[in-house]
Design a protein around this motif. Sequence first.
Motif, mmCIF file in Angstrom:
data_model
loop_
_atom_site.group_PDB
_atom_site.id
_atom_site.type_symbol
_atom_site.label_atom_id
_atom_site.label_comp_id
_atom_site.label_asym_id
_atom_site.label_seq_id
_atom_site.Cartn_x
_atom_site.Cartn_y
_atom_site.Cartn_z
ATOM 1 N N GLY A 290 0.814 -1.225 0.000
ATOM 2 C CA GLY A 290 0.000 0.000 0.000
ATOM 3 C C GLY A 290 0.837 1.261 0.000
ATOM 4 N N LYS A 291 2.117 1.145 -0.212
ATOM 5 C CA LYS A 291 2.961 2.338 -0.244
ATOM 6 C C LYS A 291 2.841 2.986 -1.624
ATOM 7 C CE LYS A 291 7.522 3.762 1.341
ATOM 8 N NZ LYS A 291 6.914 4.929 1.966
ATOM 9 N N PRO A 292 2.455 4.258 -1.667
ATOM 10 C CA PRO A 292 2.250 4.873 -2.985
ATOM 11 C C PRO A 292 3.576 5.100 -3.708
ATOM 12 C CG PRO A 292 1.982 6.501 -1.251
ATOM 13 C CD PRO A 292 2.133 5.184 -0.570
ATOM 14 N N GLN A 293 3.605 4.763 -4.973
ATOM 15 C CA GLN A 293 4.787 5.051 -5.790
ATOM 16 C C GLN A 293 4.486 6.182 -6.762
ATOM 17 O OE1 GLN A 293 7.030 3.804 -4.510
ATOM 18 N NE2 GLN A 293 6.696 1.682 -3.892
ATOM 19 N N LEU A 294 3.222 6.411 -7.003
ATOM 20 C CA LEU A 294 2.833 7.543 -7.841
ATOM 21 C C LEU A 294 1.361 7.830 -7.597
ATOM 22 C CD1 LEU A 294 3.635 8.598 -11.314
ATOM 23 C CD2 LEU A 294 1.311 7.818 -11.044
ATOM 24 N N GLU B 110 -4.267 17.064 0.659
ATOM 25 C CA GLU B 110 -3.284 15.992 0.842
ATOM 26 C C GLU B 110 -3.863 14.881 1.704
ATOM 27 O OE1 GLU B 110 -2.270 19.083 0.551
ATOM 28 O OE2 GLU B 110 -0.871 18.868 -1.105
ATOM 29 N N ASP B 111 -4.581 15.270 2.743
ATOM 30 C CA ASP B 111 -5.131 14.254 3.646
ATOM 31 C C ASP B 111 -6.110 13.351 2.910
ATOM 32 O OD1 ASP B 111 -3.656 15.186 5.691
ATOM 33 O OD2 ASP B 111 -5.247 16.409 6.588
ATOM 34 N N THR B 112 -6.996 13.985 2.137
ATOM 35 C CA THR B 112 -7.976 13.188 1.399
ATOM 36 C C THR B 112 -7.267 12.279 0.408
ATOM 37 O OG1 THR B 112 -9.181 15.258 1.440
ATOM 38 C CG2 THR B 112 -10.235 13.421 0.354
ATOM 39 N N GLN B 113 -6.229 12.801 -0.220
ATOM 40 C CA GLN B 113 -5.494 11.989 -1.181
ATOM 41 C C GLN B 113 -4.964 10.728 -0.515
ATOM 42 O OE1 GLN B 113 -2.465 14.242 -3.170
ATOM 43 N NE2 GLN B 113 -3.911 15.587 -4.192
ATOM 44 N N GLN B 114 -4.375 10.917 0.669
ATOM 45 C CA GLN B 114 -3.825 9.754 1.375
ATOM 46 C C GLN B 114 -4.942 8.783 1.744
ATOM 47 O OE1 GLN B 114 -0.503 9.074 1.840
ATOM 48 N NE2 GLN B 114 -0.392 10.802 0.422
ATOM 49 N N GLN B 115 -6.069 9.345 2.139
ATOM 50 C CA GLN B 115 -7.203 8.511 2.510
ATOM 51 C C GLN B 115 -7.672 7.688 1.319
ATOM 52 O OE1 GLN B 115 -9.575 11.352 4.641
ATOM 53 N NE2 GLN B 115 -11.006 9.736 5.224
ATOM 54 N N ILE B 116 -7.741 8.370 0.161
ATOM 55 C CA ILE B 116 -8.186 7.681 -1.057
ATOM 56 C C ILE B 116 -7.220 6.554 -1.391
ATOM 57 C CG2 ILE B 116 -8.474 7.943 -3.544
ATOM 58 C CD1 ILE B 116 -9.513 10.766 -2.987
ATOM 59 N N ILE B 117 -5.928 6.849 -1.275
ATOM 60 C CA ILE B 117 -4.930 5.822 -1.585
ATOM 61 C C ILE B 117 -5.114 4.627 -0.645
ATOM 62 C CG2 ILE B 117 -2.460 5.292 -1.607
ATOM 63 C CD1 ILE B 117 -1.996 8.231 -2.390
ATOM 64 N N ARG B 118 -5.277 4.928 0.635
ATOM 65 C CA ARG B 118 -5.450 3.849 1.609
ATOM 66 C C ARG B 118 -6.691 3.023 1.284
ATOM 67 N NH1 ARG B 118 -3.434 7.417 5.464
ATOM 68 N NH2 ARG B 118 -5.508 8.163 5.979
ATOM 69 N N GLU B 119 -7.794 3.744 1.047
ATOM 70 C CA GLU B 119 -9.053 3.042 0.803
ATOM 71 C C GLU B 119 -8.945 2.171 -0.451
ATOM 72 O OE1 GLU B 119 -13.599 4.562 0.635
ATOM 73 O OE2 GLU B 119 -12.366 4.835 -1.132
ATOM 74 N N THR B 120 -8.355 2.763 -1.490
ATOM 75 C CA THR B 120 -8.228 2.024 -2.738
ATOM 76 C C THR B 120 -7.373 0.784 -2.544
ATOM 77 O OG1 THR B 120 -8.264 4.176 -3.788
ATOM 78 C CG2 THR B 120 -7.721 2.318 -5.174
ATOM 79 N N PHE B 121 -6.284 0.963 -1.817
ATOM 80 C CA PHE B 121 -5.416 -0.187 -1.553
ATOM 81 C C PHE B 121 -6.202 -1.264 -0.810
ATOM 82 C CE2 PHE B 121 -2.668 -2.334 1.574
ATOM 83 C CZ PHE B 121 -1.939 -3.100 0.693
ATOM 84 N N HIS B 122 -6.979 -0.823 0.155
ATOM 85 C CA HIS B 122 -7.744 -1.761 0.956
ATOM 86 C C HIS B 122 -8.703 -2.562 0.066
ATOM 87 C CE1 HIS B 122 -9.457 -3.262 4.635
ATOM 88 N NE2 HIS B 122 -10.667 -3.007 4.169
ATOM 89 N N LEU B 123 -9.361 -1.837 -0.841
ATOM 90 C CA LEU B 123 -10.331 -2.496 -1.720
ATOM 91 C C LEU B 123 -9.658 -3.468 -2.681
ATOM 92 C CD1 LEU B 123 -12.681 0.457 -2.716
ATOM 93 C CD2 LEU B 123 -13.319 -1.593 -1.482
ATOM 94 N N VAL B 124 -8.543 -2.995 -3.236
ATOM 95 C CA VAL B 124 -7.920 -3.763 -4.314
ATOM 96 C C VAL B 124 -7.141 -4.947 -3.773
ATOM 97 C CG1 VAL B 124 -6.121 -3.593 -6.062
ATOM 98 C CG2 VAL B 124 -7.858 -1.835 -5.914
ATOM 99 N N SER B 125 -6.472 -4.739 -2.643
ATOM 100 C CA SER B 125 -5.514 -5.745 -2.188
ATOM 101 C C SER B 125 -6.208 -7.014 -1.707
ATOM 102 C CB SER B 125 -4.650 -5.179 -1.075
ATOM 103 O OG SER B 125 -5.464 -4.866 0.036
ATOM 104 N N LYS B 126 -7.449 -6.908 -1.277
ATOM 105 C CA LYS B 126 -8.086 -8.111 -0.752
ATOM 106 C C LYS B 126 -8.731 -8.949 -1.855
ATOM 107 C CE LYS B 126 -12.475 -5.963 0.350
ATOM 108 N NZ LYS B 126 -13.310 -5.382 1.376
#
Lengths: 193, 1213
Positions: A12-16, A25-41
Amino acid sequence: MIKAILIFNNHGKPQLSKFYQPYSEDTQQQIIRETFHLVSKRDENVCNFLEGGLLIGGSDNKLIYRHYATLYFVFCVDSSESELGILDLIQVFVETLDKCFENVCELDLIFHVDKVHNILAEMVMGGMVLETNMNEIVTQIDAQNKLEKSEAGLAGAPARAVSAVKNMNLPEIPRNINIGDISIKVPNLPSFK
Amino acid sequence: MALKMVKGSIDRMFDKNLQDLVRGIRNHKEDEAKYISQCIDEIKQELKQDNIAVKANAVCKLTYLQMLGYDISWAAFNIIEVMSASKFTFKRIGYLAASQSFHEGTDVIMLTTNQIRKDLSSPSQYDTGVALTGLSCFVTPDLARDLANDIMTLMSHTKPYIRKKAVLIMYKVFLKYPESLRPAFPRLKEKLEDPDPGVQSAAVNVICELARRNPKNYLSLAPLFFKLMTSSTNNWVLIKIIKLFGALTPLEPRLGKKLIEPLTNLIHSTSAMSLLYECVNTVIAVLISLSSGMPNHSASIQLCVQKLRILIEDSDQNLKYLGLLAMSKILKTHPKSVQSHKDLILQCLDDKDESIRLRALDLLYGMVSKKNLMEIVKKLMTHVDKAEGTTYRDELLTKIIDICSQSNYQYITNFEWYISILVELTRLEGTRHGHLIAAQMLDVAIRVKAIRKFAVSQMSALLDSAHLLASSTQRNGICEVLYAAAWICGEFSEHLQEPHHTLEAMLRPRVTTLPGHIQAVYVQNVVKLYASILQQKEQAGEAEGAQAVTQLMVDRLPQFVQSADLEVQERASCILQLVKHIQKLQAKDVPVAEEVSALFAGELNPVAPKAQKKVPVPEGLDLDAWINEPLSDSESEDERPRAVFHEEEQRRPKHRPSEADEEELARRREARKQEQANNPFYIKSSPSPQKRYQDTPGVEHIPVVQIDLSVPLKVPGLPMSDQYVKLEEERRHRQKLEKDKRRKKRKEKEKKGKRRHSSLPTESDEDIAPAQQVDIVTEEMPENALPSDEDDKDPNDPYRALDIDLDKPLADSEKLPIQKHRNTETSKSPEKDVPMVEKKSKKPKKKEKKHKEKERDKEKRKEKEKKAEDLDFWLSTTPPPAPAPAPVPSTGELSVNTVTTPKDECEDAKTEAQGEEDDAEGQDQDKKSPKPKKKKHRKEKEERTKGKKKSKKQPPGSEEAAGEPVQNGAPEEEQLPPESSYSLLAENSYVKMTCDIRGSLQEDSQVTVAIVLENRSSSILKGMELSVLDSLNARMARPQGSSVHDGVPVPFQLPPGVSNEAQYVFTIQSIVMAQKLKGTLSFIAKNDEGATHEKLDFRLHFSCSSYLITTPCYSDAFAKLLESGDLSMSSVKVDGIRMSFQNLLAKICFHHHFSVVERVDSCASMYSRSIQGHHVCLLVKKGENSVSVDGKCSDSTLLSNLLEEMKATLAKC
């Protein structure tokens, strides 16, 4: 319209991250986290489309992703984009990276995020697909790199030398996370131009 | 110099670059945040240095940190510095940082405008490219406005690399600055046919994106896109175009028909799945748009469904997913063709992929029928039990409810089954949809009367069970169901088997752990329950039992009084007092039950959710109007009420009520009572209205859907819904048997009798009779509710601004703002000091413009028609009309004639019609905008005079004579001297004022004074103001807030030699006498030497004739009027008139606004009406050398004044 393009690794570490709508910035990080959560499982052999992802907006939006070795490439798009088309675009993107970095691996992306951005800028502009022809993209990138080199000229030489030395100090860099040779089944758009 | 550079770069070698930063962060995994804050401090130091390379390096690192979630807005200015570096390397870093971190709120963004413009026009294509890319991410409305023109020029750049970027970014510019769309669109359209495929693709991309939001504006592009679709080989472009057609077809079914064939061809020929899929999608859209009119496209549907089935059966999950997605679109219009693939879809429900399961669920929604509903829901229920994640389970739950409740419970044959399904769903742990289930329970219990008994028994069981109470912590959790359960048990308490038991269940101490709003409902419904128990006990004569219940209430209610929730507390304490009072009464053996239950008498009807919104606004009610005019300190406002009183006094006698007042009032009172009784929204005051609703005829108004008969089933306790499935099957089987029996009988009969075709014994939906007699009460709507559903539109939609008609040709005013070099003079001072020359050149243009605009209007319309015709033509499937047949040689010339003349006529008629349209439109505009009013008014006036001339059968040519003086002395009788109704008001060396006064019938006691101001000097006249001294009788209407003494500005300036008209409205109270108002026109005359302040006094003469309005009158009406005898009479005679009678009458008509009713030889009757409704009739007789005028009018003063005026006019002849 493409709303956002994210690349992150298996942890879940963003590379781009590229957002075509303004978010804090906060929302961006949240979106990245949420997306990772959805995709990774999701399992490897399920479809590459995902609805939901509450943060990035309404029911019109979809996440379309591909998983290459250690990296997830996620595009968030609305209904005006063709799902299979975007899957193909991701493929073109990765192949272009592979060409520009010569056997791309995760570390290339980690250390040269600016270059990845430049390549992406030749493909997608302001959320709309600009170019899908890989040769055209590579030509433009090469021309810009040449221009950059000519500008650096004499003054750039020492810096390059230092950078080379610095890199030499790093024997631990594993270059084995190769994603260029992973054969991806391309089910569609063989006549892409 | 070189040395310095080398030194700088050596310094730099030891700065951290991006790679070092990344490496550093990776090496400091434990204290990453600390390390980064250290780096940020370093970056801040680097940004302070002068060396741009160092700065660029710092900004590059910041961009990386931004991705990690660090706010870098503090460095916005440094980013701009790097953006403006001369080297491409740095510039690119700067623009990348800007694109990642800038947004509309970034305040320094306005500093970038000039830098970006410079980069856009840079000779290096990559500078331009990088600027465009950056701008596409952070463009603001200001930037869009300022740079739109620059970007538009780039659209025609020589390099396709720039062109395609410029084309793409236009979409962002349109979004931020919608005014740019129309001026830029023609060029964008050009780019659709650009030789470079990349540019073409970009243009398609932009137009598709635009058209998706407002498709109707882009219909006219359909032929062009059609051409592209059939010629292009680029799959990206094809997909976009096909998607666009999908958006256009709903607007134009003919387009769909045209599309089907090429799309079907593509489906068959393409090997690209993505293209195939989009084609199928668009074909579906076409079929949906055609579904109403064209049933014979079943082949296409079959093709689509068949292709989709292939997709769904594919092992690739992506294709499976998309296949299901597209299938759900077909489902909406062609459910039958999807239903045949039910097996496949049910199979997908078991897929391991959640996305696919969800899609399959969507499809189920449309596949249910009365026959298979129970079966499908049963299957879903087993999935609910198996489901792991709560999201998927919740999704299942909502789907079950959606499926069952769709189209007003159309597919439910057994509501007991449905209630038990709902009850089963309450056993789900941790769901977020408790409120959904609750809403369904309420809805069914209220609307399905027959089910209430069953529902109540189930609900009381729910109230009794403990598991729901246990989960009370979660908001919106399953405990929401108790809300519904409590309400249903309370409201329909008469159906309860053991009300006492339920009452106790509701008063348990654990109830206080429930959320406040549920407790509140508990408290309220406890009382309802209590009331019904009380009644039962009293009827049974169990006084002790009644008292025991009361005691229970008194004991348990205090636990609610202590609640922290205000609502609960308030209700509980109120009710506690009530119960205590009842207790007292009971102690005295007073029967109370009747009164207590009266508290809850009456029945609630379901009201549609939008009912309130749909109540039509009563006629004459203007919610935006002032109830009381806002106070104003001006005198003019004070005078207004007087006029109102005046009118009232006039009208009052008419309205005086008759003597039979009392009776009338009583009758009305009765009628009102009746009306109130029928009005379910009216709270009645009658003492015991118990169940009165049922008696009043009002109940019959509630629309009830009747579903027919059978025997209700009774399943005691908490039943499993599965039981119902079995029972249902049995029941259906029985029904079928019976039916078969009947059919056999009938057949036998038929055999005996005539042979008739009997339908095959198939079991269709209609054959299944519902298990219960069910009334589904539909929701109430207010009477004559408006059916429109426009309230769903979102007013804040950013794409709405782009809803712009693109077919209209561009107006002059529509230009992109072009940045010019700043003119020092203009920047120094505002308008006043603008050099004369510029003004001069501007002004006449305006006049021209008016003219031009009119013509353009016509052109526009023509062009639009043409366009519409083009599209129509393109869409029509019929071949183009054959050329006119060649003339037959023998009648050669003749036939040519016949061919041409009708055409000419046609064209004439067309232009004439257009002219009329023009006028009609003009009048419409009149009402809307005040500006073009003047123009139009003048035009109308001209037309009026023209019309009059025509009616007098004037020979042609008189129009040319217009404007010439009268004394041409033409002997011909019919010749009418042309005249102007404008009379001279005042003049001096600067200006000439002429005016015309017109009344209007719409606004009684108002007249419009049109003043034409003509500039006769060589100066420009500006700052003109008109001040008029009001009299008691006549007032000028001034803009709100200005006082009587203020002048009213003239809304224009006059360049030399130009005249223009201004209009002012005056309010007149009494019109029977002529009057004069003094006024002054003040203005500034400005020429090369300087400006002077000038004045011109004038007297505005309101003659009685100016209050008259030309009104046609028929001779019989005229005769009646004369006979009525309410008119007073007066006459006048003028000698020495040599003018012809015809001209004389024309003069009276023109100057005094009369119309001729009848004319016999040298005698004529004339009629006119005043703005306040006075009738004026004249009889004009011409003697040898004299004219006598007899007049009759409803006001004698008015008449005598009018005759005096007429005499003066005639004397001049």
